[in-house]
Motif scaffolding. Sequence first.
Motif, PDB file in Angstrom:
ATOM      1  N   GLY A  37       0.806  -1.223   0.000  1.00 19.36           N
ATOM      2  CA  GLY A  37       0.000   0.000   0.000  1.00 19.36           C
ATOM      3  C   GLY A  37       0.834   1.266   0.000  1.00 19.36           C
ATOM      4  N   ALA A  38       2.155   1.115  -0.054  1.00 16.85           N
ATOM      5  CA  ALA A  38       3.046   2.285  -0.071  1.00 16.85           C
ATOM      6  C   ALA A  38       3.349   2.667  -1.507  1.00 16.85           C
ATOM      7  CB  ALA A  38       4.333   1.977   0.681  1.00 16.85           C
ATOM      8  N   GLY A  39       3.024   3.886  -1.851  1.00 16.64           N
ATOM      9  CA  GLY A  39       3.239   4.348  -3.211  1.00 16.64           C
ATOM     10  C   GLY A  39       2.142   3.862  -4.148  1.00 16.64           C
ATOM     11  N   GLU A  40       2.242   4.321  -5.383  1.00 17.19           N
ATOM     12  CA  GLU A  40       1.286   3.918  -6.409  1.00 17.19           C
ATOM     13  C   GLU A  40       2.036   3.149  -7.485  1.00 17.19           C
ATOM     14  OE1 GLU A  40      -0.438   7.614  -7.615  1.00 17.19           O
ATOM     15  OE2 GLU A  40      -1.076   8.079  -5.581  1.00 17.19           O
ATOM     16  N   ASP A  42       2.718   3.721 -10.394  1.00 13.05           N
ATOM     17  CA  ASP A  42       3.635   4.486 -11.238  1.00 13.05           C
ATOM     18  C   ASP A  42       4.486   5.475 -10.434  1.00 13.05           C
ATOM     19  OD1 ASP A  42       1.669   6.227 -10.509  1.00 13.05           O
ATOM     20  OD2 ASP A  42       1.380   7.090 -12.511  1.00 13.05           O
ATOM     21  N   SER A  43       4.609   5.250  -9.130  1.00 16.74           N
ATOM     22  CA  SER A  43       5.455   6.123  -8.318  1.00 16.74           C
ATOM     23  C   SER A  43       6.912   6.027  -8.770  1.00 16.74           C
ATOM     24  CB  SER A  43       5.359   5.754  -6.834  1.00 16.74           C
ATOM     25  OG  SER A  43       4.083   6.067  -6.317  1.00 16.74           O
ATOM     26  N   GLU A  44       7.670   7.107  -8.513  1.00 16.41           N
ATOM     27  CA  GLU A  44       9.060   7.177  -8.984  1.00 16.41           C
ATOM     28  C   GLU A  44      10.042   6.580  -7.993  1.00 16.41           C
ATOM     29  OE1 GLU A  44       7.230  10.038  -8.744  1.00 16.41           O
ATOM     30  OE2 GLU A  44       6.781  10.593 -10.817  1.00 16.41           O
ATOM     31  N   PHE A  45       9.577   5.680  -7.121  1.00 18.34           N
ATOM     32  CA  PHE A  45      10.485   5.017  -6.184  1.00 18.34           C
ATOM     33  C   PHE A  45       9.966   3.603  -5.934  1.00 18.34           C
ATOM     34  CE2 PHE A  45       7.600   5.362  -2.581  1.00 18.34           C
ATOM     35  CZ  PHE A  45       6.777   6.396  -2.985  1.00 18.34           C
ATOM     36  N   ASP A  46      10.906   2.703  -5.700  1.00 11.32           N
ATOM     37  CA  ASP A  46      10.571   1.298  -5.447  1.00 11.32           C
ATOM     38  C   ASP A  46      10.701   0.945  -3.975  1.00 11.32           C
ATOM     39  OD1 ASP A  46      10.407   0.427  -8.330  1.00 11.32           O
ATOM     40  OD2 ASP A  46      12.471   1.140  -8.278  1.00 11.32           O
ATOM     41  N   LEU A  67       6.485  12.945  -0.255  1.00 13.56           N
ATOM     42  CA  LEU A  67       5.767  11.851   0.396  1.00 13.56           C
ATOM     43  C   LEU A  67       4.855  12.389   1.489  1.00 13.56           C
ATOM     44  CD1 LEU A  67       8.702   9.278   0.917  1.00 13.56           C
ATOM     45  CD2 LEU A  67       7.195   9.530  -1.068  1.00 13.56           C
ATOM     46  N   VAL A  68       3.749  11.657   1.710  1.00  9.47           N
ATOM     47  CA  VAL A  68       2.897  11.911   2.876  1.00  9.47           C
ATOM     48  C   VAL A  68       2.543  10.552   3.480  1.00  9.47           C
ATOM     49  CG1 VAL A  68       1.883  14.059   2.027  1.00  9.47           C
ATOM     50  CG2 VAL A  68       0.766  11.882   1.509  1.00  9.47           C
TER      51      VAL A  68
END
Lengths: 137, 80
Positions: A37-40, A42-46, A67-68
């Motif tokens: 559930g962290a990020g989406e 297509d987020s720019e971090f893995d 980030l939030v």
Amino acid sequence: MPRAEWNFVAKRPVVKIEFQIVATGQRTELTLLADTGAGESDSEFDLILSEHDCDRFDGVLTRSVELVGAYIGRFPVYMMVAWIPSIGFSDFVRVAGVATSPERHDGVACLPFFNQFTYGNFGRPDSFGLEFDPTVA
Amino acid sequence: MQLTPIQEKNRELAERINEEALRDPSSPYAGKFVGIIRGKVAVVADSLRELGKSLESLSADRNETFCIEAGRDYTKVHYV
């Protein structure tokens, strides 16, 4: 397809990923909270690691991300190599560098990281696993 | 995080490249992974893996290197 499974740590799912320490050339294994559930997608971090780890694993600086949630603010993102040898995974990943890791874990593995694997508990409620097909990577 | 003068120069170029890619989808950088070394574009690749391997082959000092995926909205907020 090869599968890696890890028992929960502090009752939470984890993945164990190796990174190379530049100073010694040796790899070290970190235990990351597996948080789909962290990020989406297509987020720019893995991954999320401490900035200290991003530095010692020779991360190359990229753009920062906002980030939030568990982490709030703008954080640098680094590119570095990650390994999960038991399933033949070795690739470049994007890692957001934060001041402190989550308690009892070395960092967080986020949704974009998991999207290159088949993942889940594979019928074992106290473990988390990844399956990876190296031939399609 | 405190950037060195070279890192700041790299970041400024990366921002210009990203703005160009966002403004003009036909830009040669749009959708590409770009590696910048000492204020100059050194690598333009189609994937993060290709970018990483190319930078490794150049043996560049990581403190003088910067990467960007051009054409992304880096102002977006991500929930973790």
